[in-house]
Design a protein around this motif. Structure first.
Motif, PDB file in Angstrom:
ATOM      1  N   PHE A  61     -61.224 -47.013 114.702  1.00 38.49           N
ATOM      2  CA  PHE A  61     -60.600 -45.786 114.216  1.00 38.49           C
ATOM      3  C   PHE A  61     -61.399 -45.121 113.101  1.00 38.49           C
ATOM      4  CE2 PHE A  61     -57.044 -47.703 116.427  1.00 38.49           C
ATOM      5  CZ  PHE A  61     -56.417 -46.600 116.991  1.00 38.49           C
ATOM      6  N   SER A  62     -62.200 -45.874 112.372  1.00 33.22           N
ATOM      7  CA  SER A  62     -63.028 -45.250 111.341  1.00 33.22           C
ATOM      8  C   SER A  62     -64.138 -44.410 111.959  1.00 33.22           C
ATOM      9  CB  SER A  62     -63.629 -46.320 110.426  1.00 33.22           C
ATOM     10  OG  SER A  62     -64.458 -47.199 111.163  1.00 33.22           O
ATOM     11  N   ILE A  63     -64.509 -44.722 113.204  1.00 34.56           N
ATOM     12  CA  ILE A  63     -65.510 -43.917 113.901  1.00 34.56           C
ATOM     13  C   ILE A  63     -64.920 -42.583 114.348  1.00 34.56           C
ATOM     14  CG2 ILE A  63     -66.970 -43.794 115.974  1.00 34.56           C
ATOM     15  CD1 ILE A  63     -67.284 -46.821 115.793  1.00 34.56           C
ATOM     16  N   GLY A  64     -63.671 -42.618 114.836  1.00 39.17           N
ATOM     17  CA  GLY A  64     -63.058 -41.398 115.354  1.00 39.17           C
ATOM     18  C   GLY A  64     -62.339 -40.560 114.319  1.00 39.17           C
ATOM     19  N   PHE A  65     -61.958 -41.159 113.184  1.00 37.01           N
ATOM     20  CA  PHE A  65     -61.203 -40.429 112.174  1.00 37.01           C
ATOM     21  C   PHE A  65     -61.858 -40.623 110.805  1.00 37.01           C
ATOM     22  CE2 PHE A  65     -58.301 -41.675 115.546  1.00 37.01           C
ATOM     23  CZ  PHE A  65     -57.664 -40.482 115.846  1.00 37.01           C
ATOM     24  N   ARG A  66     -61.734 -39.615 109.971  1.00 35.04           N
ATOM     25  CA  ARG A  66     -62.348 -39.681 108.646  1.00 35.04           C
ATOM     26  C   ARG A  66     -61.504 -40.502 107.683  1.00 35.04           C
ATOM     27  NH1 ARG A  66     -64.297 -33.652 107.132  1.00 35.04           N
ATOM     28  NH2 ARG A  66     -65.796 -34.816 105.872  1.00 35.04           N
ATOM     29  N   THR A  67     -60.182 -40.395 107.802  1.00 36.43           N
ATOM     30  CA  THR A  67     -59.277 -41.155 106.928  1.00 36.43           C
ATOM     31  C   THR A  67     -58.095 -41.651 107.751  1.00 36.43           C
ATOM     32  OG1 THR A  67     -58.070 -39.149 106.305  1.00 36.43           O
ATOM     33  CG2 THR A  67     -59.881 -39.855 104.856  1.00 36.43           C
ATOM     34  N   PRO A  68     -57.458 -42.740 107.332  1.00 39.24           N
ATOM     35  CA  PRO A  68     -56.250 -43.220 108.014  1.00 39.24           C
ATOM     36  C   PRO A  68     -55.066 -42.314 107.709  1.00 39.24           C
ATOM     37  CG  PRO A  68     -56.686 -44.547 106.075  1.00 39.24           C
ATOM     38  CD  PRO A  68     -57.863 -43.622 106.219  1.00 39.24           C
ATOM     39  N   PRO A  69     -53.942 -42.485 108.417  1.00 37.89           N
ATOM     40  CA  PRO A  69     -52.767 -41.638 108.138  1.00 37.89           C
ATOM     41  C   PRO A  69     -52.258 -41.740 106.710  1.00 37.89           C
ATOM     42  CG  PRO A  69     -52.528 -42.755 110.256  1.00 37.89           C
ATOM     43  CD  PRO A  69     -53.748 -43.325 109.612  1.00 37.89           C
ATOM     44  N   LEU A  70     -52.499 -42.875 106.038  1.00 35.91           N
ATOM     45  CA  LEU A  70     -52.103 -43.045 104.643  1.00 35.91           C
ATOM     46  C   LEU A  70     -53.276 -43.617 103.859  1.00 35.91           C
ATOM     47  CD1 LEU A  70     -48.532 -44.638 104.992  1.00 35.91           C
ATOM     48  CD2 LEU A  70     -49.056 -42.287 104.327  1.00 35.91           C
ATOM     49  N   GLY A  71     -53.531 -43.078 102.681  1.00 33.83           N
ATOM     50  CA  GLY A  71     -54.579 -43.610 101.823  1.00 33.83           C
ATOM     51  C   GLY A  71     -55.975 -43.375 102.366  1.00 33.83           C
ATOM     52  N   THR A  72     -56.912 -44.196 101.907  1.00 32.78           N
ATOM     53  CA  THR A  72     -58.315 -44.056 102.313  1.00 32.78           C
ATOM     54  C   THR A  72     -58.865 -45.317 102.968  1.00 32.78           C
ATOM     55  OG1 THR A  72     -59.024 -44.775 100.094  1.00 32.78           O
ATOM     56  CG2 THR A  72     -58.784 -42.398 100.463  1.00 32.78           C
ATOM     57  N   SER A  73     -58.077 -46.392 102.996  1.00 33.55           N
ATOM     58  CA  SER A  73     -58.550 -47.659 103.546  1.00 33.55           C
ATOM     59  C   SER A  73     -57.905 -47.913 104.902  1.00 33.55           C
ATOM     60  CB  SER A  73     -58.227 -48.812 102.591  1.00 33.55           C
ATOM     61  OG  SER A  73     -58.517 -50.057 103.191  1.00 33.55           O
ATOM     62  N   PHE A  74     -58.734 -47.913 105.962  1.00 35.24           N
ATOM     63  CA  PHE A  74     -58.225 -48.236 107.288  1.00 35.24           C
ATOM     64  C   PHE A  74     -57.710 -49.675 107.333  1.00 35.24           C
ATOM     65  CE2 PHE A  74     -60.794 -44.554 108.434  1.00 35.24           C
ATOM     66  CZ  PHE A  74     -60.026 -43.962 109.425  1.00 35.24           C
ATOM     67  N   ALA A  75     -58.437 -50.583 106.691  1.00 37.88           N
ATOM     68  CA  ALA A  75     -58.069 -52.000 106.746  1.00 37.88           C
ATOM     69  C   ALA A  75     -56.685 -52.234 106.147  1.00 37.88           C
ATOM     70  CB  ALA A  75     -59.108 -52.838 106.010  1.00 37.88           C
ATOM     71  N   LEU A  76     -56.388 -51.628 104.998  1.00 38.44           N
ATOM     72  CA  LEU A  76     -55.088 -51.816 104.358  1.00 38.44           C
ATOM     73  C   LEU A  76     -53.979 -51.183 105.186  1.00 38.44           C
ATOM     74  CD1 LEU A  76     -53.487 -52.836 101.923  1.00 38.44           C
ATOM     75  CD2 LEU A  76     -53.908 -50.636 100.809  1.00 38.44           C
ATOM     76  N   PHE A  77     -54.235 -50.013 105.744  1.00 37.53           N
ATOM     77  CA  PHE A  77     -53.215 -49.332 106.542  1.00 37.53           C
ATOM     78  C   PHE A  77     -52.823 -50.169 107.757  1.00 37.53           C
ATOM     79  CE2 PHE A  77     -52.060 -46.561 110.108  1.00 37.53           C
ATOM     80  CZ  PHE A  77     -50.964 -45.902 109.567  1.00 37.53           C
ATOM     81  N   TYR A  78     -53.809 -50.679 108.478  1.00 34.89           N
ATOM     82  CA  TYR A  78     -53.505 -51.458 109.685  1.00 34.89           C
ATOM     83  C   TYR A  78     -52.959 -52.842 109.338  1.00 34.89           C
ATOM     84  CZ  TYR A  78     -55.933 -47.732 112.103  1.00 34.89           C
ATOM     85  OH  TYR A  78     -56.302 -46.501 112.588  1.00 34.89           O
ATOM     86  N   ALA A  79     -53.415 -53.422 108.239  1.00 37.21           N
ATOM     87  CA  ALA A  79     -52.885 -54.729 107.828  1.00 37.21           C
ATOM     88  C   ALA A  79     -51.398 -54.630 107.516  1.00 37.21           C
ATOM     89  CB  ALA A  79     -53.651 -55.244 106.609  1.00 37.21           C
ATOM     90  N   ALA A  80     -50.975 -53.532 106.867  1.00 35.85           N
ATOM     91  CA  ALA A  80     -49.569 -53.355 106.514  1.00 35.85           C
ATOM     92  C   ALA A  80     -48.687 -53.218 107.744  1.00 35.85           C
ATOM     93  CB  ALA A  80     -49.405 -52.133 105.611  1.00 35.85           C
ATOM     94  N   GLY A  81     -49.270 -52.848 108.880  1.00 37.02           N
ATOM     95  CA  GLY A  81     -48.495 -52.740 110.118  1.00 37.02           C
ATOM     96  C   GLY A  81     -48.618 -53.962 111.002  1.00 37.02           C
ATOM     97  N   ILE A  82     -49.832 -54.527 111.087  1.00 35.38           N
ATOM     98  CA  ILE A  82     -50.066 -55.654 111.994  1.00 35.38           C
ATOM     99  C   ILE A  82     -49.456 -56.948 111.474  1.00 35.38           C
ATOM    100  CG2 ILE A  82     -51.872 -57.163 112.919  1.00 35.38           C
ATOM    101  CD1 ILE A  82     -53.629 -54.765 113.277  1.00 35.38           C
ATOM    102  N   LEU A  83     -49.625 -57.233 110.192  1.00 33.01           N
ATOM    103  CA  LEU A  83     -49.202 -58.526 109.659  1.00 33.01           C
ATOM    104  C   LEU A  83     -47.693 -58.771 109.792  1.00 33.01           C
ATOM    105  CD1 LEU A  83     -51.510 -58.842 106.521  1.00 33.01           C
ATOM    106  CD2 LEU A  83     -51.719 -60.001 108.732  1.00 33.01           C
ATOM    107  N   PRO A  84     -46.811 -57.811 109.470  1.00 31.48           N
ATOM    108  CA  PRO A  84     -45.378 -58.057 109.702  1.00 31.48           C
ATOM    109  C   PRO A  84     -45.056 -58.264 111.183  1.00 31.48           C
ATOM    110  CG  PRO A  84     -45.678 -56.193 108.234  1.00 31.48           C
ATOM    111  CD  PRO A  84     -47.029 -56.528 108.777  1.00 31.48           C
ATOM    112  N   LEU A  85     -45.715 -57.492 112.048  1.00 32.48           N
ATOM    113  CA  LEU A  85     -45.479 -57.640 113.483  1.00 32.48           C
ATOM    114  C   LEU A  85     -45.905 -59.016 113.972  1.00 32.48           C
ATOM    115  CD1 LEU A  85     -44.685 -56.486 116.242  1.00 32.48           C
ATOM    116  CD2 LEU A  85     -47.001 -55.527 116.411  1.00 32.48           C
TER     117      LEU A  85
END
Length: 269
Positions: A61-85
């Protein structure tokens, strides 16, 4: 010569109750040996799986998008969604397989189905928490994203995740025991869960009427609450704590009632 008086009868139940922690401890050790002791790496794979998933999503997603939907860190954004799931999936799946996994041990009168459920929950919970601490610690310390942690909301998200996992897992433990085909059916029903739990996106970006359907997924509320704990500027008004908690309470009570009432009859068949 008088014979010594008999021991009081009320001492017997106390001895039986005192063996329950021993039974749970022994079951936890058995779980560790059978779950992680047979494969090379053991616990290492439990850490590598979510780490690899977050890394892959970050790169793609960092290749296709400049920033994640929230904040500036793709890793933190996806971790906050993947880890609870992943925590919900792992705990609920382990609990759903409890009776089959411990079928032989449940023939012993001192080991109950509740002992087996608690032992599996303890091991899965501790494993998942270890994974989360390692993955999130790496992201926060090494990648250093700009964030302010709200531990109360993060803690609430974890409690909701565990409560929901216990409820669904306990109910599925009975359903899988009573109807073996339910295991396959539930696996099929859960395959889209990764796509409809707001892992890749935020709830607010989904248009109606699809957002109304998405709201019914309790994992969506947990993911929103978790991200609220990492992003102070994010205020997900759609999040309901009562909704996933009500599902957790209902499924836990129903699952425990059905297991207590019918598990012996099914095992004796």
């Amino acid at each position: 010569m008088r014979t010594p008086p008999d021991l009081p009868i009320h001492l017997r139940p106390q001895a039986e109750i005192s063996t329950t922690p021993r039974a749970i401890g022994a079951l936890v050790l058995r779980e560790i040996a059978t779950t992680y002791g047979r494969s090379p790496g053991g616990y290492l794979w439990a850490v590598l799986e979510p780490a690899a998933g977050i890394t892959l999503l970050t790169l793609v997603f960092s290749i296709g998008f400049r920033t994640p939907p929230l904040g500036t860190s793709f890793a933190l954004f996806y971790a906050a969604g993947i880890l609870p799931l992943m925590m919900y999936t792992d705990v609920s799946t382990k609990l759903a397989q409890t009776i089959q996994f411990s079928r032989a041990l449940l023939t012993y009168p001192r080991i109950t189905f509740l002992d087996a459920l608690i032992a599996r929950f303890i091991l899965s919970f501790l494993t998942q928490m270890m994974v989360h601490i390692i993955v999130l610690g790496f992201i926060l310390i090494v990648l250093k994203p700009k964030t302010t942690l709200d531990f109360s909301k993060i803690g609430q998200a974890y409690l909701l995740t565990l409560a929901l996992a216990v409820g669904i897992g306990t109910l599925n433990s009975f359903l899988t025991l009573a109807y073996p085909i339910w295991h396959t059916a539930w696996s099929i029903l859960n395959r889209p869960l990764f796509l409809v739990s707001c892992v890749f996106f935020i709830f607010e970006s989904v248009p109606q009427p699809y957002s109304d359907y998405l709201w019914l997924n309790p994992i969506v509320h947990i993911a929103g609450l978790m991200r609220d704990g990492f992003y102070p500027f994010y205020q997900p008004s759609y999040v309901s704590i009562v909704y996933p908690l009500a599902i957790a309470a209902l499924t836990t009570m129903l699952g425990l009632f059905l297991l207590n009432r019918f598990h012996r009859d099914i095992l004796d068949k």
